[in-house]
Enzyme design. Structure first.
Site, PDB file in Angstrom:
ATOM      1  CG  HIS A 136      -5.132 -23.148 -41.281  1.00  0.00           C
ATOM      2  ND1 HIS A 136      -5.005 -24.487 -40.962  1.00  0.00           N
ATOM      3  CD2 HIS A 136      -3.862 -22.654 -41.340  1.00  0.00           C
ATOM      4  CE1 HIS A 136      -3.716 -24.785 -40.830  1.00  0.00           C
ATOM      5  NE2 HIS A 136      -3.002 -23.700 -41.065  1.00  0.00           N
ATOM      6  CG  HIS A 210      -1.258 -22.440 -36.688  1.00  0.00           C
ATOM      7  ND1 HIS A 210       0.013 -21.938 -36.848  1.00  0.00           N
ATOM      8  CD2 HIS A 210      -1.555 -23.051 -37.865  1.00  0.00           C
ATOM      9  CE1 HIS A 210       0.457 -22.203 -38.059  1.00  0.00           C
ATOM     10  NE2 HIS A 210      -0.481 -22.887 -38.703  1.00  0.00           N
ATOM     11  CD  GLU A 340      -0.339 -26.434 -37.754  1.00  0.00           C
ATOM     12  OE1 GLU A 340      -1.439 -26.271 -38.324  1.00  0.00           O
ATOM     13  OE2 GLU A 340       0.753 -26.239 -38.318  1.00  0.00           O
TER      14      GLU A 340
END
Length: 375
Positions: A136, A210, A340
């Site tokens: 991420h 997210h 996502e």
């Protein structure tokens, strides 16, 4: 107060964000954007909160720290409002915890194997923040910076645009990357997220949001009875550390088959601690296509997800251990689910995956829509 087009924008300077979750929004409130001070980060940066209210009384709240979607109030089949995203009550919790609640995620969402990739003959080493991989965007990625937020006038519904300049070398990535993410709450109860980015040097980019959804309400417990339909006949197989092997496998005959609406909890015990897989959206071609439908039979809330992205990661909050969320609610394992929308994990290291490389002169653009209704 000043009027910008058809949106009403109010700016109020107050103290920090609330210490307990606010009551349901008042449908009589004027549609528009309300801006107030939310708090100050540990390193002294002021954070603002943007409240988007549409003509039907639905409300989305976002903060400039991480571009976080902190609240999303939508009606059930009887018109009762509830907040359907997990999160925290205040900035200190968002800074201390690392669950990515509602954040803008990047430069590259999901994992990069061993934090390494080669591009145009040069090898880059990124932070290893999910050993042995990069996850991420790194240690202080887009979820942990303060974005510049600006209300955006639009007849379709209130909106806020977040801008951020990620400098060359940020978390190990090459190039200065200018990023813009616009959230809009339309008057027909859809939350639209539009992503744009430009660079002065070739760099991988894969942006997503997210948010963890619980269509019965964020404090309603595990999402086992909520049903999910994914328009995805295949998924990216991954290895023991969740890096794709490069193979796309059929979901048919596996616990990953959501091609027909299926309760999320019906087979969750067959996939380890829960779902954390990237699904390949059928016929993805860069246009806005339906990717998923989630439904809560208890409230009647239906969420349709459309995206221009080729993949969607289903994650079910597998590692929650009594996380104290909004209003003191205890979030337990599988309390929410993430959808996502994204490029495939580790795409930079797989030539046959859709390329994540953005080059100078090009513009990265993607759109995801969460459309809410009831039945």
């Amino acid at each position: 107060m000043r009027r910008y087009g058809l949106a009403l924008i109010t700016i109020v300077l107050l103290g920090c964000g609330s210490e307990s979750q606010r009551p349901p929004p008042d449908p009589a409130n004027t549609a528009g954007v309300h801006v107030e001070r939310y708090g100050v980060t540990q390193d002294g940066h002021a954070v603002e909160e943007f409240t988007l209210t549409n003509r039907r009384g639905a409300v989305a709240r976002l903060i400039s720290y991480g571009g976080v979607l902190t609240e999303l109030w939508v009606p059930d089949r009887d018109g009762r409002m509830d907040d359907v995203v997990l999160g925290f009550d205040n900035l200190a919790q968002f800074e201390a915890e690392n669950h990515y609640f509602g954040t803008i995620t990047g430069r590259v969402a999901n994992r990069i194997a061993q934090g390494q990739f080669s591009l145009d003959g040069q090898t880059y080493q990124l932070a290893i923040n999910d050993a042995p991989n990069h996850l991420h965007g790194g240690v202080k990625a887009f979820d942990r910076v303060v974005w510049e937020g600006t209300p955006v006038p639009s007849p379709a519904g209130p909106a806020v645009r977040f801008n951020h300049l990620s400098p060359d070398g940020d978390e190990g990535y090459p190039g200065n990357l200018a990023v813009s993410v616009t959230y809009q709450l339309t008057h027909d109860n859809a939350l639209t997220i539009e992503y744009e980015a430009k660079t002065d040097q070739a760099t991988p980019v894969n942006l997503t949001n997210h948010a963890y959804f619980n269509l019965a309400g964020h404090a309603a417990g595990p999402v086992y009875e909520q049903t999910l339909l994914l328009r995805a006949a295949t998924y990216t197989e991954f290895d023991s550390v969740q890096i794709p092997t490069g193979r796309l496998l059929p979901v048919a005959g596996t616990p990953l088959d959501f091609t027909v609406a299926t309760p999320i909890g019906s087979r969750i015990d067959q996939v380890g601690t829960g779902y954390d897989q990237n699904f390949v959206i059928d016929a993805a071609d860069g246009s806005l296509l339906p990717a998923a439908e989630a439904y809560d039979p208890s409230s009647g809330r239906l969420m349709e997800v459309l995206t221009t992205q080729p993949g969607v990661q289903l994650y079910t909050g597998n590692h929650f251990e009594q996380v104290v969320g909004k209003g003191g609610a205890l979030y337990v394992q599988h309390q929410g689910f993430c959808l996502e929308t994204q490029n495939f994990p580790d795409a930079i290291n797989h030539d046959h995956f859709p390329t994540p490389v953005l080059r100078p002169g090009a513009t990265y653009r993607h759109t995801t829509v969460h459309r809410f209704s009831t039945r």
